[in-house]
Scaffold this motif. Structure first.
Motif, PDB file in Angstrom:
ATOM      1  N   PRO A  25       0.807  -1.226   0.000  1.00 26.00           N
ATOM      2  CA  PRO A  25       0.000   0.000   0.000  1.00 26.00           C
ATOM      3  C   PRO A  25       0.839   1.274   0.000  1.00 26.00           C
ATOM      4  N   LEU A  26       2.040   1.229   0.599  1.00 29.37           N
ATOM      5  CA  LEU A  26       2.919   2.400   0.597  1.00 29.37           C
ATOM      6  C   LEU A  26       3.405   2.689  -0.818  1.00 29.37           C
ATOM      7  N   TYR A  27       3.780   1.622  -1.530  1.00 30.95           N
ATOM      8  CA  TYR A  27       4.203   1.799  -2.920  1.00 30.95           C
ATOM      9  C   TYR A  27       3.046   2.302  -3.773  1.00 30.95           C
ATOM     10  N   LEU A  28       1.858   1.745  -3.541  1.00 28.65           N
ATOM     11  CA  LEU A  28       0.696   2.133  -4.346  1.00 28.65           C
ATOM     12  C   LEU A  28       0.348   3.602  -4.120  1.00 28.65           C
ATOM     13  N   ARG A  29       0.445   4.056  -2.885  1.00 24.81           N
ATOM     14  CA  ARG A  29       0.143   5.464  -2.601  1.00 24.81           C
ATOM     15  C   ARG A  29       1.127   6.379  -3.322  1.00 24.81           C
ATOM     16  N   ALA A  30       2.418   6.024  -3.281  1.00 23.77           N
ATOM     17  CA  ALA A  30       3.426   6.838  -3.959  1.00 23.77           C
ATOM     18  C   ALA A  30       3.242   6.797  -5.466  1.00 23.77           C
ATOM     19  N   LEU A  31       2.928   5.624  -5.996  1.00 24.55           N
ATOM     20  CA  LEU A  31       2.733   5.480  -7.436  1.00 24.55           C
ATOM     21  C   LEU A  31       1.488   6.226  -7.912  1.00 24.55           C
ATOM     22  N   THR A  32       0.443   6.199  -7.108  1.00 26.13           N
ATOM     23  CA  THR A  32      -0.787   6.913  -7.472  1.00 26.13           C
ATOM     24  C   THR A  32      -0.533   8.410  -7.564  1.00 26.13           C
ATOM     25  N   ALA A  33       0.282   8.925  -6.640  1.00 28.81           N
ATOM     26  CA  ALA A  33       0.636  10.347  -6.684  1.00 28.81           C
ATOM     27  C   ALA A  33       1.418  10.668  -7.954  1.00 28.81           C
ATOM     28  N   LEU A  34       2.319   9.777  -8.343  1.00 25.20           N
ATOM     29  CA  LEU A  34       3.080   9.977  -9.584  1.00 25.20           C
ATOM     30  C   LEU A  34       2.156   9.919 -10.798  1.00 25.20           C
ATOM     31  N   SER A  35       1.227   8.971 -10.790  1.00 25.07           N
ATOM     32  CA  SER A  35       0.284   8.829 -11.896  1.00 25.07           C
ATOM     33  C   SER A  35      -0.573  10.074 -12.052  1.00 25.07           C
ATOM     34  N   GLU A  36      -0.998  10.643 -10.938  1.00 20.72           N
ATOM     35  CA  GLU A  36      -1.827  11.849 -10.987  1.00 20.72           C
ATOM     36  C   GLU A  36      -1.064  13.039 -11.559  1.00 20.72           C
ATOM     37  N   ARG A  37       0.279  12.977 -11.477  1.00 21.45           N
ATOM     38  CA  ARG A  37       1.113  14.035 -12.060  1.00 21.45           C
ATOM     39  C   ARG A  37       1.593  13.660 -13.453  1.00 21.45           C
ATOM     40  N   SER A  38       1.051  12.556 -14.001  1.00 19.03           N
ATOM     41  CA  SER A  38       1.371  12.086 -15.358  1.00 19.03           C
ATOM     42  C   SER A  38       2.855  11.754 -15.523  1.00 19.03           C
ATOM     43  N   VAL A  39       3.474  11.241 -14.457  1.00 17.75           N
ATOM     44  CA  VAL A  39       4.867  10.792 -14.531  1.00 17.75           C
ATOM     45  C   VAL A  39       4.868   9.383 -15.114  1.00 17.75           C
ATOM     46  N   PRO A  40       5.539   9.135 -16.249  1.00 16.78           N
ATOM     47  CA  PRO A  40       5.442   7.829 -16.905  1.00 16.78           C
ATOM     48  C   PRO A  40       6.280   6.730 -16.273  1.00 16.78           C
ATOM     49  N   THR A  41       7.486   7.049 -15.820  1.00 20.60           N
ATOM     50  CA  THR A  41       8.379   6.038 -15.240  1.00 20.60           C
ATOM     51  C   THR A  41       9.016   6.594 -13.974  1.00 20.60           C
ATOM     52  N   VAL A  42       9.506   5.683 -13.138  1.00 19.64           N
ATOM     53  CA  VAL A  42      10.151   6.087 -11.894  1.00 19.64           C
ATOM     54  C   VAL A  42      11.255   5.080 -11.580  1.00 19.64           C
ATOM     55  N   SER A  43      12.376   5.575 -11.065  1.00 17.32           N
ATOM     56  CA  SER A  43      13.471   4.689 -10.676  1.00 17.32           C
ATOM     57  C   SER A  43      13.167   4.074  -9.315  1.00 17.32           C
ATOM     58  N   SER A  44      13.863   2.975  -9.016  1.00 20.88           N
ATOM     59  CA  SER A  44      13.656   2.326  -7.724  1.00 20.88           C
ATOM     60  C   SER A  44      14.059   3.247  -6.585  1.00 20.88           C
ATOM     61  N   GLU A  45      15.110   4.055  -6.803  1.00 23.18           N
ATOM     62  CA  GLU A  45      15.561   4.977  -5.755  1.00 23.18           C
ATOM     63  C   GLU A  45      14.507   6.056  -5.482  1.00 23.18           C
ATOM     64  N   GLU A  46      13.926   6.605  -6.545  1.00 23.63           N
ATOM     65  CA  GLU A  46      12.916   7.653  -6.377  1.00 23.63           C
ATOM     66  C   GLU A  46      11.661   7.103  -5.712  1.00 23.63           C
ATOM     67  N   LEU A  47      11.221   5.933  -6.157  1.00 21.37           N
ATOM     68  CA  LEU A  47      10.010   5.348  -5.589  1.00 21.37           C
ATOM     69  C   LEU A  47      10.229   4.919  -4.147  1.00 21.37           C
ATOM     70  N   ALA A  48      11.404   4.362  -3.858  1.00 23.31           N
ATOM     71  CA  ALA A  48      11.709   3.948  -2.492  1.00 23.31           C
ATOM     72  C   ALA A  48      11.696   5.150  -1.551  1.00 23.31           C
ATOM     73  N   ALA A  49      12.277   6.261  -1.991  1.00 20.09           N
ATOM     74  CA  ALA A  49      12.296   7.470  -1.163  1.00 20.09           C
ATOM     75  C   ALA A  49      10.882   7.972  -0.910  1.00 20.09           C
ATOM     76  N   ALA A  50      10.031   7.925  -1.938  1.00 22.78           N
ATOM     77  CA  ALA A  50       8.653   8.399  -1.792  1.00 22.78           C
ATOM     78  C   ALA A  50       7.846   7.500  -0.860  1.00 22.78           C
ATOM     79  N   ALA A  51       8.190   6.196  -0.836  1.00 21.63           N
ATOM     80  CA  ALA A  51       7.469   5.245   0.009  1.00 21.63           C
ATOM     81  C   ALA A  51       8.079   5.106   1.395  1.00 21.63           C
ATOM     82  N   GLY A  52       9.282   5.660   1.594  1.00 20.80           N
ATOM     83  CA  GLY A  52       9.926   5.602   2.900  1.00 20.80           C
ATOM     84  C   GLY A  52      10.636   4.295   3.190  1.00 20.80           C
ATOM     85  N   VAL A  53      11.122   3.609   2.133  1.00 19.50           N
ATOM     86  CA  VAL A  53      11.893   2.383   2.329  1.00 19.50           C
ATOM     87  C   VAL A  53      13.204   2.515   1.556  1.00 19.50           C
ATOM     88  N   ASN A  54      14.109   1.539   1.710  1.00 14.85           N
ATOM     89  CA  ASN A  54      15.342   1.597   0.919  1.00 14.85           C
ATOM     90  C   ASN A  54      15.128   0.893  -0.416  1.00 14.85           C
TER      91      ASN A  54
END
Length: 253
Positions: A25-54
């Motif tokens: 659910p943490l990943y999904l919340r971060a990904l949903t925010a990216l989707s709402e901003r029309s961001v097409p791709t995300v790196s593992s580092e960027e997504l991990a930071a947004a979700a609060g994990v390594n």
């Protein structure tokens, strides 16, 4: 549309660890925010930071889903939203009943995040006869005498308990007997359920006490570095005082 009574998430049968499930659910919340901003791709580092994990933990978690990303490109945001939603069972309809329509129950009924995440509040139930028929969040409250019929009529498998602690176990027993197999418990008590029934507990007072512990520790470290005496120790020692259920209603994240 399929309902929660006849379809269960595939995570257990596929051997996804519970710790990974808890992070989805943490990943999904971060990904949903990216989707709402029309961001097409995300790196593992960027997504991990947004979700609060390594990032290493994120890549390991996604490997259980069969998603490895593309080197130099990252993960496709829309595909991951779909993939995680499917694993969590959010691509289908999950009717939910909320039992106990006091301040907290009413706040939960008004929470818009349920519908946007695939959870439909099918019924609001309370034992107070004066509440019967009163609309909360546009849904009329029904009396607890009809709990079993309400669950059967709506095909409910998920129940939310927001009653006082003394009533929670009896409500839980009735929910389980009526066919509910997953319970979100906001009552300040531990519920006993048979095997095959999942319970998630949300205790606001415990979370605040943990924060008080950390505040006291930080104050003690600051005082030690200054050569003084912490001033918050006396306050923090009383964080577990007061009756259960006195916490103000707050919305889940």
């Amino acid at each position: 549309m399929a309902t929660g009574r006849t379809h269960r998430p595939a995570t257990r049968s596929r051997g996804i660890p519970e710790a990974t499930v808890a992070r989805l659910p943490l990943y999904l919340r971060a990904l949903t925010a990216l989707s709402e901003r029309s961001v097409p791709t995300v790196s593992s580092e960027e997504l991990a930071a947004a979700a609060g994990v390594n990032s290493a933990k994120l890549r390991k978690d996604f490997s259980y889903l069969g998603s490895y990303g593309t080197r130099g490109v990252g993960y496709d945001v829309e595909y991951l939203v779909y993939q995680i939603s499917r694993e969590l069972g959010l691509t289908q309809d999950w009717p939910v009943v909320i039992v106990g329509i006091g301040n907290l129950g009413a706040a939960l009924a008004n929470y818009g995040g349920f519908a946007s995440r695939g959870f439909r509040v099918a019924a609001l139930i309370d034992a107070d006869p004066t509440m019967a028929g009163k609309p909360v969040a546009g849904i009329p409250v029904q009396h607890a005498d009809d709990l079993e019929k309400i669950i059967q009529d709506n095909g409910v498998s998920i129940g939310v308990i927001a009653t006082p602690a003394g009533a929670a176990q009896a409500v839980c027993d009735r929910l389980v007997a009526a066919g509910v197999t997953s319970i979100l418990n906001f009552a300040p008590t531990v519920l006993s359920v048979p095997e095959g029934v999942d319970v998630r507990k949300v205790d606001l007072s415990i979370e605040l006490q943990i924060l008080a512990f950390h505040e006291q520790r930080k104050a003690g470290e600051e005082a030690a570095s200054d050569g003084g005496v912490p001033t918050t120790a006396a306050r923090s020692e009383s964080t577990d005082q007061g009756p259960d259920g006195d916490m103000p209603a707050v919305m889940p994240a």
